[in-house]
Design a protein around this motif. Structure first.
Motif, PDB file in Angstrom:
ATOM      1  N   LEU A  52       0.821  -1.209   0.000  1.00  0.00           N
ATOM      2  CA  LEU A  52       0.000   0.000   0.000  1.00  0.00           C
ATOM      3  C   LEU A  52       0.857   1.262   0.000  1.00  0.00           C
ATOM      4  O   LEU A  52       0.552   2.228  -0.698  1.00  0.00           O
ATOM      5  CB  LEU A  52      -0.920  -0.002   1.229  1.00  0.00           C
ATOM      6  CG  LEU A  52      -1.808   1.228   1.417  1.00  0.00           C
ATOM      7  CD1 LEU A  52      -2.769   1.399   0.246  1.00  0.00           C
ATOM      8  CD2 LEU A  52      -2.578   1.142   2.729  1.00  0.00           C
ATOM      9  N   GLY A  53       1.946   1.262   0.762  1.00  0.00           N
ATOM     10  CA  GLY A  53       2.707   2.498   0.960  1.00  0.00           C
ATOM     11  C   GLY A  53       3.887   2.652   0.041  1.00  0.00           C
ATOM     12  O   GLY A  53       5.005   2.889   0.505  1.00  0.00           O
ATOM     13  N   LEU A  54       3.685   2.556  -1.262  1.00  0.00           N
ATOM     14  CA  LEU A  54       4.787   2.682  -2.213  1.00  0.00           C
ATOM     15  C   LEU A  54       5.128   4.146  -2.481  1.00  0.00           C
ATOM     16  O   LEU A  54       4.239   4.998  -2.509  1.00  0.00           O
ATOM     17  CB  LEU A  54       4.431   2.012  -3.540  1.00  0.00           C
ATOM     18  CG  LEU A  54       4.283   0.498  -3.539  1.00  0.00           C
ATOM     19  CD1 LEU A  54       3.819   0.027  -4.915  1.00  0.00           C
ATOM     20  CD2 LEU A  54       5.600  -0.179  -3.170  1.00  0.00           C
ATOM     21  N   PRO A  55       6.415   4.455  -2.723  1.00  0.00           N
ATOM     22  CA  PRO A  55       6.777   5.810  -3.140  1.00  0.00           C
ATOM     23  C   PRO A  55       6.462   6.022  -4.620  1.00  0.00           C
ATOM     24  O   PRO A  55       6.290   5.061  -5.377  1.00  0.00           O
ATOM     25  CB  PRO A  55       8.295   5.850  -2.902  1.00  0.00           C
ATOM     26  CG  PRO A  55       8.732   4.428  -3.033  1.00  0.00           C
ATOM     27  CD  PRO A  55       7.582   3.586  -2.525  1.00  0.00           C
ATOM     28  N   GLY A  56       6.383   7.286  -5.011  1.00  0.00           N
ATOM     29  CA  GLY A  56       6.142   7.619  -6.406  1.00  0.00           C
ATOM     30  C   GLY A  56       4.690   7.573  -6.789  1.00  0.00           C
ATOM     31  O   GLY A  56       4.153   8.504  -7.389  1.00  0.00           O
ATOM     32  N   LEU A  57       4.016   6.502  -6.413  1.00  0.00           N
ATOM     33  CA  LEU A  57       2.588   6.314  -6.634  1.00  0.00           C
ATOM     34  C   LEU A  57       2.111   5.319  -5.584  1.00  0.00           C
ATOM     35  O   LEU A  57       2.577   4.180  -5.565  1.00  0.00           O
ATOM     36  CB  LEU A  57       2.327   5.779  -8.047  1.00  0.00           C
ATOM     37  CG  LEU A  57       0.861   5.673  -8.504  1.00  0.00           C
ATOM     38  CD1 LEU A  57       0.258   7.063  -8.690  1.00  0.00           C
ATOM     39  CD2 LEU A  57       0.771   4.881  -9.814  1.00  0.00           C
ATOM     40  N   PRO A  58       1.222   5.710  -4.683  1.00  0.00           N
ATOM     41  CA  PRO A  58       0.771   4.778  -3.639  1.00  0.00           C
ATOM     42  C   PRO A  58       0.194   3.500  -4.248  1.00  0.00           C
ATOM     43  O   PRO A  58      -0.314   3.497  -5.374  1.00  0.00           O
ATOM     44  CB  PRO A  58      -0.294   5.578  -2.888  1.00  0.00           C
ATOM     45  CG  PRO A  58       0.024   7.006  -3.166  1.00  0.00           C
ATOM     46  CD  PRO A  58       0.587   7.034  -4.557  1.00  0.00           C
ATOM     47  N   GLY A  59       0.256   2.422  -3.470  1.00  0.00           N
ATOM     48  CA  GLY A  59      -0.170   1.135  -3.993  1.00  0.00           C
ATOM     49  C   GLY A  59      -1.608   1.108  -4.472  1.00  0.00           C
ATOM     50  O   GLY A  59      -1.923   0.476  -5.483  1.00  0.00           O
ATOM     51  N   ASP A  60      -2.513   1.800  -3.770  1.00  0.00           N
ATOM     52  CA  ASP A  60      -3.912   1.782  -4.205  1.00  0.00           C
ATOM     53  C   ASP A  60      -4.087   2.517  -5.536  1.00  0.00           C
ATOM     54  O   ASP A  60      -4.849   2.071  -6.401  1.00  0.00           O
ATOM     55  CB  ASP A  60      -4.836   2.351  -3.127  1.00  0.00           C
ATOM     56  CG  ASP A  60      -4.398   3.699  -2.591  1.00  0.00           C
ATOM     57  OD1 ASP A  60      -3.206   4.058  -2.714  1.00  0.00           O
ATOM     58  OD2 ASP A  60      -5.250   4.418  -2.022  1.00  0.00           O
ATOM     59  N   ASP A  61      -3.345   3.615  -5.733  1.00  0.00           N
ATOM     60  CA  ASP A  61      -3.413   4.307  -7.019  1.00  0.00           C
ATOM     61  C   ASP A  61      -2.746   3.489  -8.124  1.00  0.00           C
ATOM     62  O   ASP A  61      -3.183   3.520  -9.288  1.00  0.00           O
ATOM     63  CB  ASP A  61      -2.748   5.683  -6.917  1.00  0.00           C
ATOM     64  CG  ASP A  61      -3.584   6.668  -6.119  1.00  0.00           C
ATOM     65  OD1 ASP A  61      -4.807   6.456  -6.002  1.00  0.00           O
ATOM     66  OD2 ASP A  61      -3.018   7.655  -5.604  1.00  0.00           O
TER      67      ASP A  61
END
Length: 240
Positions: A52-61
Motif C-alpha cells: 500500500l505504501g509505495l513511493p512515487g505512486l501509492p499502492g492503491d493508485d
C-alpha cells in the motif's frame, strides 16, 4: 505462478521474494508505484502483490492504474499492508484489488487468500518474538545471507526509530505515521511481534484527530531496544 511483488522496503522485499521463489514461483520485484504499473503493462502476471505504501505512486493508485490497462482485469491483485488502521484498510478495499494480506507475507495465508477463504484469526495473545520467522529465513537462504538480511533489518529498524523520534519532536505526524507503518512491516517480517503491535498502535493513534501519541511512542521506544537485540543476536549467530 508468475508474480509481481511491489514493496519499497528492501529487507522486507528480499525476504518476501526469497519465500516466494523457494515455493517455486517466478518473481519480478519492484520498489515503487510507477515501476509496478510499467511492469504490469509489459508482462502477463498471474498475481500481483502490491504494498500500500509505495513511493512515487501509492499502492492503491497503482492498482487503479493497472486496472485501466488493456489487460488490467486479468491479474489477481492482493494488497500487502502492515496497517491496522481503518483508513489503510479502506484504501485497500476501495482500489479494485481482489483482497488484502497483512504483513508479514506467509505462504499459508497467501494460499488461503488465493483459494477465496478467510485467513485464520490471529491468536488473542502473541509472544514478543516469533522464532519461527528466523527459522524459516534460515531454511530459505544460506546461513550467511540469512544473517546479512537479519542484520540489515536491525539497521533499518534503528534508522526508522530515529526518524520517528525526530518527526514526533517536530510535530510532523504524517512522517511519524509513515515511520510507524514501516516499522510494523519490517518487524513483522522478521519475527518482532511485540514491536509490530506497538507500531500499529502508534500508527492508529496518529490517524486520530487531535492525536496525542506520547504514550504509544514511549511504549514503542521501550520495545524497540529488545527487538534490536533479538535481531542482532540472530545475525551474529548466523541466522540460527
Amino acid at each position: 505462478m508468475h508474480i509481481l511483488l511491489a514493496e519499497d522496503e528492501t529487507v522486507t522485499r528480499l525476504a518476501a521474494r526469497a519465500l516466494l521463489e523457494r515455493a517455486g514461483h517466478r518473481v519480478v520485484a519492484v520498489e515503487d508505484g510507477p515501476t509496478a504499473v510499467a511492469a504490469a503493462a509489459g508482462n502477463a502476471f498471474d498475481l500481483i502483490l502490491m504494498d500500500l505504501g509505495l513511493p512515487g505512486l501509492p499502492g492503491d493508485d497503482a492498482v487503479r492504474a493497472i486496472r485501466r490497462q488493456p489487460n488490467g482485469a486479468a491479474p489477481r491483485i492482493l494488497m500487502l499492508t502492515a496497517s491496522a488502521t481503518a483508513q489503510g484498510r479502506s484504501r485497500c478495499d476501495e482500489c479494485g484489488a481482489d483482497g488484502i494480506l497483512t504483513k508479514p507475507l506467509r505462504l499459508d495465508v497467501l494460499s488461503t487468500a488465493l483459494d477465496g477463504r478467510s485467513p485464520a484469526a490471529s491468536p488473542a495473545t502473541e509472544p514478543a518474538f516469533d522464532e519461527d520467522a528466523i527459522t524459516t529465513m534460515r531454511e530459505m537462504l544460506p546461513a550467511a545471507r540469512a544473517a546479512e538480511l537479519i542484520g540489515k533489518a536491525a539497521t533499518v529498524l534503528r534508522r526508522h526509530g530515529l526518524v520517528l523520534d525526530e518527526a514526533l519532536a517536530a510535530g510532523d505526524m504524517a512522517t511519524a505515521g509513515a515511520m510507524a507503518h514501516k516499522i510494523a512491516g519490517v518487524s513483522g517480517q522478521y519475527g518482532c511481534l511485540a514491536l509490530r503491535r506497538a507500531a500499529r498502535a502508534l500508527e492508529g493513534e496518529l490517524e486520530r484527530p487531535g492525536a496525542d501519541p506520547a504514550r504509544r511512542a514511549s511504549e514503542l521506544a521501550g520495545i524497540l531496544a529488545p527487538a534490536l537485540e533479538f535481531l542482532e543476536r540472530r545475525a551474529a549467530a548466523g541466522g540460527s
